[in-house]
Design a protein around this motif. Structure first.
Motif, PDB file in Angstrom:
ATOM      1  N   THR A   1       0.794  -1.257   0.000  1.00 38.87           N
ATOM      2  CA  THR A   1       0.085   0.148  -0.286  1.00 38.87           C
ATOM      3  C   THR A   1       0.654   1.295  -0.011  1.00 38.87           C
ATOM      4  O   THR A   1       2.201   1.272   0.229  1.00 38.87           O
ATOM      5  CB  THR A   1      -1.090   0.006   1.293  1.00 38.87           C
ATOM      6  N   LYS A   2       0.267   2.663  -0.319  1.00 36.63           N
ATOM      7  CA  LYS A   2       1.059   3.805  -0.359  1.00 36.63           C
ATOM      8  C   LYS A   2       0.233   4.676   0.423  1.00 36.63           C
ATOM      9  O   LYS A   2      -0.888   4.750   0.606  1.00 36.63           O
ATOM     10  CB  LYS A   2       1.102   4.348  -1.752  1.00 36.63           C
ATOM     11  N   GLN A   3       1.212   5.555   1.006  1.00 33.25           N
ATOM     12  CA  GLN A   3       0.594   6.619   1.962  1.00 33.25           C
ATOM     13  C   GLN A   3       1.123   7.752   1.426  1.00 33.25           C
ATOM     14  O   GLN A   3       2.611   7.891   1.228  1.00 33.25           O
ATOM     15  CB  GLN A   3       1.266   6.572   3.370  1.00 33.25           C
ATOM     16  N   PHE A   4       0.524   8.918   1.194  1.00 37.19           N
ATOM     17  CA  PHE A   4       1.029  10.043   0.699  1.00 37.19           C
ATOM     18  C   PHE A   4       1.055  11.286   1.581  1.00 37.19           C
ATOM     19  O   PHE A   4       0.197  11.488   2.352  1.00 37.19           O
ATOM     20  CB  PHE A   4       0.041  10.428  -0.535  1.00 37.19           C
ATOM     21  N   PHE A   5       2.038  11.852   1.854  1.00 36.09           N
ATOM     22  CA  PHE A   5       2.528  12.912   3.061  1.00 36.09           C
ATOM     23  C   PHE A   5       2.950  14.229   2.471  1.00 36.09           C
ATOM     24  O   PHE A   5       3.842  14.048   1.385  1.00 36.09           O
ATOM     25  CB  PHE A   5       3.424  12.328   4.105  1.00 36.09           C
ATOM     26  N   ASN A   6       2.481  15.119   2.883  1.00 36.87           N
ATOM     27  CA  ASN A   6       2.916  16.436   2.564  1.00 36.87           C
ATOM     28  C   ASN A   6       4.534  16.609   3.531  1.00 36.87           C
ATOM     29  O   ASN A   6       4.656  15.849   4.185  1.00 36.87           O
ATOM     30  CB  ASN A   6       2.148  17.840   2.860  1.00 36.87           C
ATOM     31  N   ARG A   7       5.057  17.716   3.206  1.00 37.05           N
ATOM     32  CA  ARG A   7       6.435  17.809   4.003  1.00 37.05           C
ATOM     33  C   ARG A   7       6.267  17.557   5.567  1.00 37.05           C
ATOM     34  O   ARG A   7       7.290  17.125   6.027  1.00 37.05           O
ATOM     35  CB  ARG A   7       7.132  18.901   3.432  1.00 37.05           C
ATOM     36  N   VAL A   8       5.447  18.520   5.889  1.00 37.90           N
ATOM     37  CA  VAL A   8       5.267  18.479   7.460  1.00 37.90           C
ATOM     38  C   VAL A   8       4.928  17.260   7.936  1.00 37.90           C
ATOM     39  O   VAL A   8       5.510  16.577   9.023  1.00 37.90           O
ATOM     40  CB  VAL A   8       4.282  19.700   7.780  1.00 37.90           C
ATOM     41  N   GLU A   9       3.751  16.457   7.286  1.00 36.48           N
ATOM     42  CA  GLU A   9       3.466  15.249   7.771  1.00 36.48           C
ATOM     43  C   GLU A   9       4.707  14.183   7.654  1.00 36.48           C
ATOM     44  O   GLU A   9       4.798  13.270   8.537  1.00 36.48           O
ATOM     45  CB  GLU A   9       2.483  14.657   6.858  1.00 36.48           C
ATOM     46  N   SER A  10       5.460  14.301   6.586  1.00 37.25           N
ATOM     47  CA  SER A  10       6.313  13.313   6.385  1.00 37.25           C
ATOM     48  C   SER A  10       7.518  13.389   7.400  1.00 37.25           C
ATOM     49  O   SER A  10       8.228  12.309   7.907  1.00 37.25           O
ATOM     50  CB  SER A  10       7.069  13.411   4.945  1.00 37.25           C
ATOM     51  N   LEU A  11       7.635  14.657   7.776  1.00 40.20           N
ATOM     52  CA  LEU A  11       8.955  15.018   8.982  1.00 40.20           C
ATOM     53  C   LEU A  11       8.293  14.361  10.374  1.00 40.20           C
ATOM     54  O   LEU A  11       8.959  13.956  11.228  1.00 40.20           O
ATOM     55  CB  LEU A  11       9.056  16.534   8.830  1.00 40.20           C
ATOM     56  N   ILE A  12       7.025  14.640  10.345  1.00 40.50           N
ATOM     57  CA  ILE A  12       6.420  14.210  11.844  1.00 40.50           C
ATOM     58  C   ILE A  12       6.909  12.823  11.954  1.00 40.50           C
ATOM     59  O   ILE A  12       6.930  12.028  12.846  1.00 40.50           O
ATOM     60  CB  ILE A  12       4.881  14.630  11.928  1.00 40.50           C
TER      61      ILE A  12
END
Length: 315
Positions: free
Chosen positions: A132-143
């Motif tokens: 499966t894939k999860q898509f994050f923006n930059r802030v979400e990915s850093l969290i």
């Protein structure tokens, strides 16, 4: 033909593991890549193995240099790379045969800047292509990175746009070099994709940097933390909170590590005093971790008297 992917492999005294690593790269179902081996002054047969593989496959090139550390080794690899994307593989690790194919398809299909996959310690019996894939923006990915559940600061297990990689050099003469750079890539990226595909297998060698006896080089991490705290201080509060939670965990983890090592009290105290001197933003540490009573108590006792804490240990 310009390669789509540049695979950068730093090499230093890994004769027992290097062939397995390179064989796993040559077994890739995706073919349009270059392999850049950078031999950091190996004293075993690693350099000869590198030379031999350049004759096996024209996509492989090797650069030999004097030993000056993994940061400079990776910097040279990045400098020599020509691909649109960059993948880092440690020379004692192993990748599954669809690793490059799945990563590049994911980064291009979703127009992402970075794709992260799952890393494991043991080679799976069978490669599972159902993921499966999860898509994050930059802030979400850093969290997610600072939380450390899906993925961490590791340079490996990821594919990056080359133009992002080339903006930042690895810090010379320091360990934890991935900690000092990977978060910058994520700060630079607009979006990141995480896939739960198991594509990267890593090994812990007994004589690797992070399994060696504790020494002051491990404290390089606190130099990286100073920069992390500075560069993230104006980010959204949800991210700042996770940064300080991970920072406190790192401090407490190192305190206990130092207290447990087979070392003289004076040396332990030297390390502990270094940590105390280099702890940043104590008020914010307490504020963002006010629900972590155990960790806050340990930090408070440490700040009051690290010498007394050290004297409680018999070793």
């Amino acid at each position: 033909m310009i390669p789509e992917i540049s695979i950068i492999v730093p090499v230093y005294n890994v004769e027992k593991y290097l062939e397995q690593c390179l064989d796993s790269i040559l077994a890739q179902t995706f073919k349009n890549f270059e392999v850049i081996l950078v031999n950091d002054g190996s004293t075993d047969s690693s350099g000869e193995i590198c030379d031999r593989y350049t004759k096996i496959d024209s996509r492989i090139m090797v650069f030999h240099k004097i030993n000056d550390g993994v940061s400079n080794t990776r910097n040279l690899g990045v400098q020599k790379s020509k691909g649109k994307y960059v993948v880092f593989i440690d020379s004692d690790d192993y990748i599954m045969k669809n690793y490059c194919k799945i990563l590049i398809e994911s980064i291009e299909e979703l127009k992402s800047d970075i794709v992260v996959c799952k890393m494991v310690r043991e080679i799976p019996k069978k490669e599972d292509l159902n993921y499966t894939k999860q898509f994050f923006n930059r802030v979400e990915s850093l969290i997610k990175m600072f939380q450390g559940n899906l993925y961490r600061f590791s340079l490996s297990g990821k594919i990056y746009r080359a133009d992002i990689i080339k903006k930042y050099k690895f810090p010379k003469g320091m360990i934890h070099e991935d900690m000092g750079t990977v978060y910058k890539y994520f700060l630079e990226a607009k979006n990141i994709v995480y896939i739960d595909y198991i594509g990267y297998v890593y090994f812990h060698r007994e004589n690797s940097i992070l399994t060696k006896k504790y020494n002051k080089n491990r404290l390089d991490a606190f130099i990286h933390w100073k920069e992390i705290l500075e560069l993230t201080k104006n980010e959204p509060q949800d991210l700042v909170k996770e940064v300080y939670k991970r920072y406190l965990y790192w401090i407490v983890d190192n305190i206990f590590y130092i207290l447990s090592i087979d070392e003289k009290r004076d040396k332990k105290l030297e390390y502990l005093l270094f940590i105390k001197k280099n702890i940043n933003n104590i008020k914010k540490l307490f504020y963002y971790n006010k629900n972590s009573l155990k960790h806050i108590t340990i930090l408070f006792l440490f700040l009051v008297n690290p010498k007394l804490l050290c004297l409680t240990v018999i070793k």
